[in-house]
Scaffold this motif. Sequence first.
Motif, PDB file in Angstrom:
ATOM      1  N   UNK A  27       0.871  -1.181   0.000  1.00 46.57           N
ATOM      2  CA  UNK A  27       0.000   0.000   0.000  1.00 46.57           C
ATOM      3  C   UNK A  27       0.905   1.227   0.000  1.00 46.57           C
ATOM      4  N   UNK A  28       0.707   2.118  -0.975  1.00 41.98           N
ATOM      5  CA  UNK A  28       1.543   3.300  -1.105  1.00 41.98           C
ATOM      6  C   UNK A  28       0.719   4.563  -0.887  1.00 41.98           C
ATOM      7  N   UNK A  29       1.243   5.466  -0.058  1.00 39.60           N
ATOM      8  CA  UNK A  29       0.659   6.792   0.129  1.00 39.60           C
ATOM      9  C   UNK A  29       1.532   7.793  -0.624  1.00 39.60           C
ATOM     10  N   UNK A  30       0.924   8.629  -1.429  1.00 37.59           N
ATOM     11  CA  UNK A  30       1.702   9.579  -2.218  1.00 37.59           C
ATOM     12  C   UNK A  30       1.187  10.997  -2.033  1.00 37.59           C
ATOM     13  N   UNK A  31       2.072  11.935  -2.288  1.00 37.35           N
ATOM     14  CA  UNK A  31       1.721  13.343  -2.161  1.00 37.35           C
ATOM     15  C   UNK A  31       2.947  14.133  -1.756  1.00 37.35           C
ATOM     16  N   UNK A  42      12.802   1.345 -12.328  1.00 35.53           N
ATOM     17  CA  UNK A  42      13.303   0.039 -12.743  1.00 35.53           C
ATOM     18  C   UNK A  42      12.512  -1.137 -12.231  1.00 35.53           C
ATOM     19  N   UNK A  43      11.362  -0.896 -11.597  1.00 39.17           N
ATOM     20  CA  UNK A  43      10.509  -1.993 -11.126  1.00 39.17           C
ATOM     21  C   UNK A  43       9.655  -2.465 -12.291  1.00 39.17           C
ATOM     22  N   UNK A  44       9.792  -3.740 -12.647  1.00 39.70           N
ATOM     23  CA  UNK A  44       9.050  -4.279 -13.787  1.00 39.70           C
ATOM     24  C   UNK A  44       7.554  -4.310 -13.499  1.00 39.70           C
ATOM     25  N   UNK A  45       6.764  -4.128 -14.562  1.00 37.19           N
ATOM     26  CA  UNK A  45       5.309  -4.090 -14.410  1.00 37.19           C
ATOM     27  C   UNK A  45       4.766  -5.396 -13.851  1.00 37.19           C
ATOM     28  N   UNK A  46       5.369  -6.537 -14.237  1.00 40.84           N
ATOM     29  CA  UNK A  46       4.860  -7.815 -13.737  1.00 40.84           C
ATOM     30  C   UNK A  46       5.141  -7.974 -12.240  1.00 40.84           C
ATOM     31  N   UNK A  47       6.239  -7.360 -11.764  1.00 41.30           N
ATOM     32  CA  UNK A  47       6.498  -7.372 -10.328  1.00 41.30           C
ATOM     33  C   UNK A  47       5.505  -6.481  -9.581  1.00 41.30           C
ATOM     34  N   UNK A  48       5.171  -5.335 -10.173  1.00 42.04           N
ATOM     35  CA  UNK A  48       4.164  -4.476  -9.556  1.00 42.04           C
ATOM     36  C   UNK A  48       2.810  -5.181  -9.504  1.00 42.04           C
ATOM     37  N   UNK A  49       2.481  -5.901 -10.576  1.00 39.90           N
ATOM     38  CA  UNK A  49       1.192  -6.577 -10.645  1.00 39.90           C
ATOM     39  C   UNK A  49       1.049  -7.619  -9.546  1.00 39.90           C
ATOM     40  N   UNK A  50       2.163  -8.249  -9.163  1.00 41.21           N
ATOM     41  CA  UNK A  50       2.095  -9.310  -8.154  1.00 41.21           C
ATOM     42  C   UNK A  50       2.313  -8.795  -6.733  1.00 41.21           C
ATOM     43  N   UNK A  51       2.615  -7.507  -6.587  1.00 35.52           N
ATOM     44  CA  UNK A  51       2.901  -6.997  -5.238  1.00 35.52           C
ATOM     45  C   UNK A  51       2.048  -5.798  -4.840  1.00 35.52           C
ATOM     46  N   UNK A  52       1.751  -4.903  -5.767  1.00 31.75           N
ATOM     47  CA  UNK A  52       1.070  -3.653  -5.428  1.00 31.75           C
ATOM     48  C   UNK A  52      -0.426  -3.869  -5.254  1.00 31.75           C
ATOM     49  N   UNK A  53      -0.960  -3.431  -4.126  1.00 33.51           N
ATOM     50  CA  UNK A  53      -2.387  -3.584  -3.839  1.00 33.51           C
ATOM     51  C   UNK A  53      -3.162  -2.286  -4.047  1.00 33.51           C
ATOM     52  N   UNK A  54      -2.621  -1.180  -3.528  1.00 35.18           N
ATOM     53  CA  UNK A  54      -3.401   0.056  -3.489  1.00 35.18           C
ATOM     54  C   UNK A  54      -2.464   1.258  -3.484  1.00 35.18           C
ATOM     55  N   UNK A  55      -2.878   2.306  -4.209  1.00 35.24           N
ATOM     56  CA  UNK A  55      -2.163   3.582  -4.183  1.00 35.24           C
ATOM     57  C   UNK A  55      -3.158   4.660  -3.742  1.00 35.24           C
ATOM     58  N   UNK A  56      -2.757   5.460  -2.758  1.00 37.27           N
ATOM     59  CA  UNK A  56      -3.597   6.559  -2.289  1.00 37.27           C
ATOM     60  C   UNK A  56      -2.820   7.862  -2.446  1.00 37.27           C
ATOM     61  N   UNK A  57      -3.290   8.721  -3.335  1.00 33.94           N
ATOM     62  CA  UNK A  57      -2.731  10.073  -3.446  1.00 33.94           C
ATOM     63  C   UNK A  57      -3.584  10.995  -2.588  1.00 33.94           C
ATOM     64  N   UNK A  58      -2.954  11.942  -1.897  1.00 35.96           N
ATOM     65  CA  UNK A  58      -3.744  12.782  -1.003  1.00 35.96           C
ATOM     66  C   UNK A  58      -3.181  14.195  -0.877  1.00 35.96           C
ATOM     67  N   UNK A  59      -4.063  15.074  -0.436  1.00 36.72           N
ATOM     68  CA  UNK A  59      -3.724  16.453  -0.099  1.00 36.72           C
ATOM     69  C   UNK A  59      -4.490  16.822   1.165  1.00 36.72           C
ATOM     70  N   UNK A  60      -4.049  17.898   1.810  1.00 39.70           N
ATOM     71  CA  UNK A  60      -4.776  18.435   2.950  1.00 39.70           C
ATOM     72  C   UNK A  60      -5.315  19.815   2.590  1.00 39.70           C
TER      73      UNK A  60
END
Length: 562
Positions: free
Chosen positions: A320-324, A434-452
């Motif tokens: 799970x990645x939080x971005x901003x 450099x992270x391959x798309x197939x590796x992201x597909x098997x590991x990444x669940x959710x991305x949350x971009x946010x602001x306050x």
Amino acid sequence: MLTNLPTILRQAELISLAQEEAIITQVQRSGKNVPEAILDLGLLSSFDLTEQLSVIFGLPNTDLSRYRYEELCTSLGVRDLILRYQALPLSENDACLVIAVSDPTHLQVEDDFRFATGKQVELALANIKDLQAAIRRLYGQQVDQQENSGKEISHQELAELVDISREEFVESEDLSQDDAPVSRFINQVLLDAVSKNASDIHFEPYEDFYRIRLRCDGILVETQRPAYQLSRRLSARIKILSKLDIAERRLPQDGRIKLRLNIDTAIDIRVSTLPTLWGEKIVLRILDSSTASLNIDALGYTEQQKDLYLHALKQPQGMILMTGPTGSGKTISLYAGLSILNTAEINISTAEDPVEINLSGINQVQVQPKIGFGFAEALRSFLRQDPDVVMVGEIRDIETAEIAVKAAQTGHLVLSTLHTNSAAETLLRLDNMGIEAYNLASSLSLIIAQRLVRRLCPFCKYPDALASLTRESLMIAEDDLIFKANPQGCNECTHGYSGRVGIYEVMPFTTELAQGLMNGATVAELNKIAKARGMLTLKQSGIEKLKQGITSYAELQRVLYF
């Protein structure tokens, strides 16, 4: 100290407009408080003033002789507050402190005594003459002298009280012995910042002036301009408190201060110095975990967005990645999730720089890149500690990203942050790292971009007549009521805003997105794929907050630039 008591007395028809102006002039000229100015001008006797205020404010008129306040004042250790506000603690129980005042309109009295004692404060009225006599008996005749009167120190008086003529004072070992006025001034600034829930304090030297600014709700607000000659003295005192080298003014330094509010509560302050053209700029970051709400329902997620986040947290593995940008609330969102996962059955480890929120039951590690212990090294160590959940403060390089992806692929739930502007840009950022798309597909669940964004003050906000073209571009109906901030604000807010709330873009990583990434899709194309699956963009989430009357159009423009 000038309060709004003269206006209240005029509104109650106890004094005239001319008398109100005379009181204000007298306070500004003499430096006395409002009740003293009223007595000096002979407008009301001390007895009549107390009786009238008791009726207006519904507060009891207290006989100080009925209380044994001497021992209480000594045990509380709030001499400076008693002298500053001419306010006398009378009694206490486990939760409440009763304080006698002559002017009940000074709101800062309650705030400062509450912070200093950790108790709720109840006010009682006392005759100004009786109150001053009681304080004089406690602390002697010096109560009438400026240095010990408890009044706020003016910049001119502060400059006169400290020795600023010696150029060599920075190297002096006796610096702390004659630094009491500067210490009191800095303590005032710190206490004011904490009471206003400021996140940062900026001490800034320029060619012709020196200023102090507080970052409140994400906006810098200038609060004071001390005498320019005090800049080096203030810098030296802060560096002493944070155990930095006061003789080193050419290189940046980092330190910490622990500010103790009362016996049970202390706040950590991160200190950063920076040599500038006109002297050392110092920024204090207030790390107050007690004010951080880790309740996911209070963070501003829609029900759909909250369900997606909770679903990802329930997975036994994944990322799970939080971005901003910096200051967008990513840490709070991460810890809201960790607090849900924090049970006796789960082993959670975090690597942070710095550790901003202390959460019992979680193994928190402060990374130290200077000695070769960064996020990647911490993450490797975690994987040998039988973890269930791992939180990495930030993915800054390919090495950390690769280890995090492998951990997510091998049965661990990984949470981390990235500095990107949107959820879709995060995918391209990882791909470019450099992270391959197939590796992201098997590991990444959710991305949350946010602001306050800042919350509108519910007490003084008023309707905003948005232009028809603006409403049309935002897809807001003409009959939808939109609000804006009152720039003058009120007693409950700062320039029409009070607190902040998050707006979010929650993107589950699906096979369609993985396929688009492998096919070289752009950010716009990735966004189109995610929106087709029901994702609300940051702009759409902001518009929802606008329709709900939570924030304003001007604030959305400031944060999202649309």
